[in-house]
Each structure stands twice: as C-alpha cells, then as structure tokens.
Motif scaffolding. Structure first.
Motif, mmCIF file in Angstrom:
data_model
loop_
_atom_site.group_PDB
_atom_site.id
_atom_site.type_symbol
_atom_site.label_atom_id
_atom_site.label_comp_id
_atom_site.label_asym_id
_atom_site.label_seq_id
_atom_site.Cartn_x
_atom_site.Cartn_y
_atom_site.Cartn_z
ATOM 1 N N MET A 56 0.745 -1.176 -0.225
ATOM 2 C CA MET A 56 0.210 0.133 -0.044
ATOM 3 C C MET A 56 0.783 1.342 0.065
ATOM 4 O O MET A 56 1.656 1.280 0.882
ATOM 5 C CB MET A 56 -0.833 -0.274 1.312
ATOM 6 N N SER A 57 0.704 2.333 -1.016
ATOM 7 C CA SER A 57 1.514 3.371 -0.868
ATOM 8 C C SER A 57 0.660 4.387 -1.143
ATOM 9 O O SER A 57 0.962 5.449 -1.832
ATOM 10 C CB SER A 57 2.492 3.371 -2.199
ATOM 11 N N GLY A 58 -0.661 4.519 -0.613
ATOM 12 C CA GLY A 58 -1.729 5.635 -0.797
ATOM 13 C C GLY A 58 -1.514 6.372 0.259
ATOM 14 O O GLY A 58 -0.733 6.664 0.998
ATOM 15 N N VAL A 59 -2.822 7.202 0.178
ATOM 16 C CA VAL A 59 -2.897 8.200 1.554
ATOM 17 C C VAL A 59 -2.500 7.865 2.707
ATOM 18 O O VAL A 59 -1.980 8.580 3.614
ATOM 19 C CB VAL A 59 -4.275 8.907 1.300
ATOM 20 N N PRO A 60 -3.281 6.607 3.199
ATOM 21 C CA PRO A 60 -2.572 6.533 4.774
ATOM 22 C C PRO A 60 -1.216 6.310 4.923
ATOM 23 O O PRO A 60 -0.639 6.729 6.103
ATOM 24 C CB PRO A 60 -3.629 5.123 5.081
ATOM 25 N N GLN A 61 -0.553 5.614 4.206
ATOM 26 C CA GLN A 61 0.850 5.513 4.221
ATOM 27 C C GLN A 61 1.674 6.828 4.137
ATOM 28 O O GLN A 61 2.579 7.069 5.067
ATOM 29 C CB GLN A 61 1.339 4.379 3.160
ATOM 30 N N TYR A 62 1.304 7.558 3.346
ATOM 31 C CA TYR A 62 1.948 8.806 3.187
ATOM 32 C C TYR A 62 1.539 9.768 4.325
ATOM 33 O O TYR A 62 2.603 10.455 5.131
ATOM 34 C CB TYR A 62 1.560 9.767 1.891
ATOM 35 N N LEU A 63 0.382 9.779 4.903
ATOM 36 C CA LEU A 63 0.049 10.730 5.897
ATOM 37 C C LEU A 63 0.867 10.064 7.391
ATOM 38 O O LEU A 63 1.478 10.874 8.201
ATOM 39 C CB LEU A 63 -1.166 10.412 6.555
ATOM 40 N N LEU A 64 1.036 8.850 7.447
ATOM 41 C CA LEU A 64 1.849 8.290 8.535
ATOM 42 C C LEU A 64 3.206 8.653 8.454
ATOM 43 O O LEU A 64 4.018 8.877 9.183
ATOM 44 C CB LEU A 64 1.772 6.781 8.449
ATOM 45 N N ALA A 65 3.797 8.569 7.210
ATOM 46 C CA ALA A 65 5.130 8.973 7.136
ATOM 47 C C ALA A 65 5.365 10.385 7.318
ATOM 48 O O ALA A 65 6.421 10.781 7.951
ATOM 49 C CB ALA A 65 5.746 8.590 5.555
ATOM 50 N N ILE A 66 4.580 11.321 6.811
ATOM 51 C CA ILE A 66 4.787 12.752 7.153
ATOM 52 C C ILE A 66 4.413 12.879 8.883
ATOM 53 O O ILE A 66 5.455 13.722 9.131
ATOM 54 C CB ILE A 66 3.564 13.523 6.396
ATOM 55 N N TYR A 67 3.749 11.988 9.258
ATOM 56 C CA TYR A 67 3.611 12.287 10.780
ATOM 57 C C TYR A 67 4.760 12.092 11.555
ATOM 58 O O TYR A 67 5.215 12.586 12.494
ATOM 59 C CB TYR A 67 2.282 11.454 11.393
ATOM 60 N N ILE A 68 5.394 10.871 11.181
ATOM 61 C CA ILE A 68 6.394 10.484 11.844
ATOM 62 C C ILE A 68 7.818 11.328 11.533
ATOM 63 O O ILE A 68 8.350 11.769 12.406
ATOM 64 C CB ILE A 68 6.775 8.927 11.215
ATOM 65 N N ALA A 69 7.710 11.804 9.999
ATOM 66 C CA ALA A 69 8.986 12.876 9.906
ATOM 67 C C ALA A 69 8.777 14.163 10.641
ATOM 68 O O ALA A 69 9.932 14.687 10.748
ATOM 69 C CB ALA A 69 8.808 12.903 8.098
ATOM 70 N N GLU A 70 7.602 14.519 10.813
ATOM 71 C CA GLU A 70 7.496 15.765 11.494
ATOM 72 C C GLU A 70 7.894 15.704 12.923
ATOM 73 O O GLU A 70 8.205 16.551 13.604
ATOM 74 C CB GLU A 70 5.927 16.353 11.249
ATOM 75 N N HIS A 71 7.774 14.497 13.500
ATOM 76 C CA HIS A 71 8.266 14.288 14.877
ATOM 77 C C HIS A 71 9.838 14.260 14.858
ATOM 78 O O HIS A 71 10.241 14.253 16.086
ATOM 79 C CB HIS A 71 7.511 13.256 15.403
ATOM 80 N N ARG A 72 10.353 13.796 13.888
ATOM 81 C CA ARG A 72 11.869 13.531 13.600
ATOM 82 C C ARG A 72 12.619 14.872 13.307
ATOM 83 O O ARG A 72 13.713 15.098 13.589
ATOM 84 C CB ARG A 72 12.080 12.775 12.764
ATOM 85 N N ARG A 73 11.910 15.903 12.588
ATOM 86 C CA ARG A 73 12.388 17.136 12.143
ATOM 87 C C ARG A 73 11.381 18.309 12.076
ATOM 88 O O ARG A 73 10.247 17.981 12.163
ATOM 89 C CB ARG A 73 13.040 17.075 10.817
ATOM 90 N N SER A 74 11.765 19.315 11.977
ATOM 91 C CA SER A 74 10.827 20.592 11.689
ATOM 92 C C SER A 74 10.015 20.452 10.428
ATOM 93 O O SER A 74 10.771 20.306 9.402
ATOM 94 C CB SER A 74 11.499 21.816 12.098
ATOM 95 N N PRO A 75 8.767 20.656 10.451
ATOM 96 C CA PRO A 75 8.062 20.691 9.172
ATOM 97 C C PRO A 75 8.634 22.252 8.129
ATOM 98 O O PRO A 75 9.178 22.823 8.864
ATOM 99 C CB PRO A 75 6.769 20.803 9.355
ATOM 100 N N PRO A 76 8.603 22.011 6.978
ATOM 101 C CA PRO A 76 8.150 21.124 6.175
ATOM 102 C C PRO A 76 8.826 19.952 5.982
ATOM 103 O O PRO A 76 9.987 19.902 6.020
ATOM 104 C CB PRO A 76 7.724 21.661 4.790
ATOM 105 N N VAL A 77 7.950 18.792 5.566
ATOM 106 C CA VAL A 77 8.936 17.489 5.217
ATOM 107 C C VAL A 77 9.074 17.426 3.608
ATOM 108 O O VAL A 77 7.972 17.383 2.932
ATOM 109 C CB VAL A 77 7.987 16.353 5.820
ATOM 110 N N PRO A 78 10.047 17.224 3.034
ATOM 111 C CA PRO A 78 10.534 17.408 1.683
ATOM 112 C C PRO A 78 9.825 16.211 1.240
ATOM 113 O O PRO A 78 10.075 15.221 1.569
ATOM 114 C CB PRO A 78 12.095 17.397 1.605
#
Length: 123
Positions: A1-23
């Motif tokens: 699955m590489s749809g909306v849920p997976q991307y939202l989850l990846a953005i959420y995790i990335a935002e917790h690792r670094r300051s947004p925006p996430v490239p």
C-alpha cells in the motif's frame, strides 16, 4: 500500500523527527518510492486538504491531516508491537506501516488486548 494512509503516517513520523515542512524526497526515501511519485502524492494530499504543500519546500499536515495521521499512528504502533511481540517479525515496522491504513480501530483494539502490558517484555 502506498496510498494516502501510508503517506500521512510517514509525514506524521517525519514531522516528529524534524521541523516541518517535510520534503518529498524524505517521504520517497521513507516509503521506498521515487521522488516524482512522492511529489505527486504531496500535491494530491494538498488537493484533499490534508497537507499544506510548498513546491521545493515540502508538506506540513493540516489539522484534518494531523487528526487522521494520529489515528493511523496509534494503529501503526499497535500493529508494530503485535508483529514484533507476538509474531516475532524482524521487519515489524515496515510491515506495520504497510497495514496501518487497512486495520480498523476495532481490530487494532483487539490486537492491543492480546499484547503483554509491557511490549518490550515480549522480546
């Protein structure tokens, strides 16, 4: 699955690792996708009102996107703990990322009920 849920989850995790925006490149790397595919999905998520997208900068979750991503993250954590603690899968995080958007809250609650009270104790 590489749809909306997976991307939202990846953005959420990335935002917790670094300051947004996430490239988009960061998302492409996290999800093993091409940068072009990640950029296309960022634009789609922006069209759906789930992220704010700035070309050449990246994405930031909107309030609606954050609410959905938080729900996905809870499911992701539960599924990951289940895969690690009960099924003893080595790649439990990747597997959980793949399934988080497909597991209903009811199933996630029932999986959580099967886990030891301390997920680390299952190792």
């Amino acid at each position: 699955m590489s749809g909306v849920p997976q991307y939202l989850l990846a953005i959420y995790i990335a935002e917790h690792r670094r300051s947004p925006p996430v490239p988009p490149g960061t998302l492409a790397e996290m999800l093993d996708r091409s940068p072009a595919s990640a950029t296309e999905m960022c634009q789609r998520l922006a069209d759906d009102g789930l992220v704010d997208y700035e070309p050449y900068e990246g994405v930031t979750l909107t309030e609606a996107g954050r609410e959905r991503a938080e729900q996905l993250h809870e499911t992701y954590v539960t599924v990951s703990w289940f895969f690690r603690g009960v099924l003893d899968l080595d790649d439990h995080e990747t597997e959980a990322m793949e399934l988080a958007g497909l597991v209903s809250p009811t199933v996630a609650e029932r999986l959580a009920a099967t886990l030891p009270s301390d997920p680390e104790a299952a190792e």
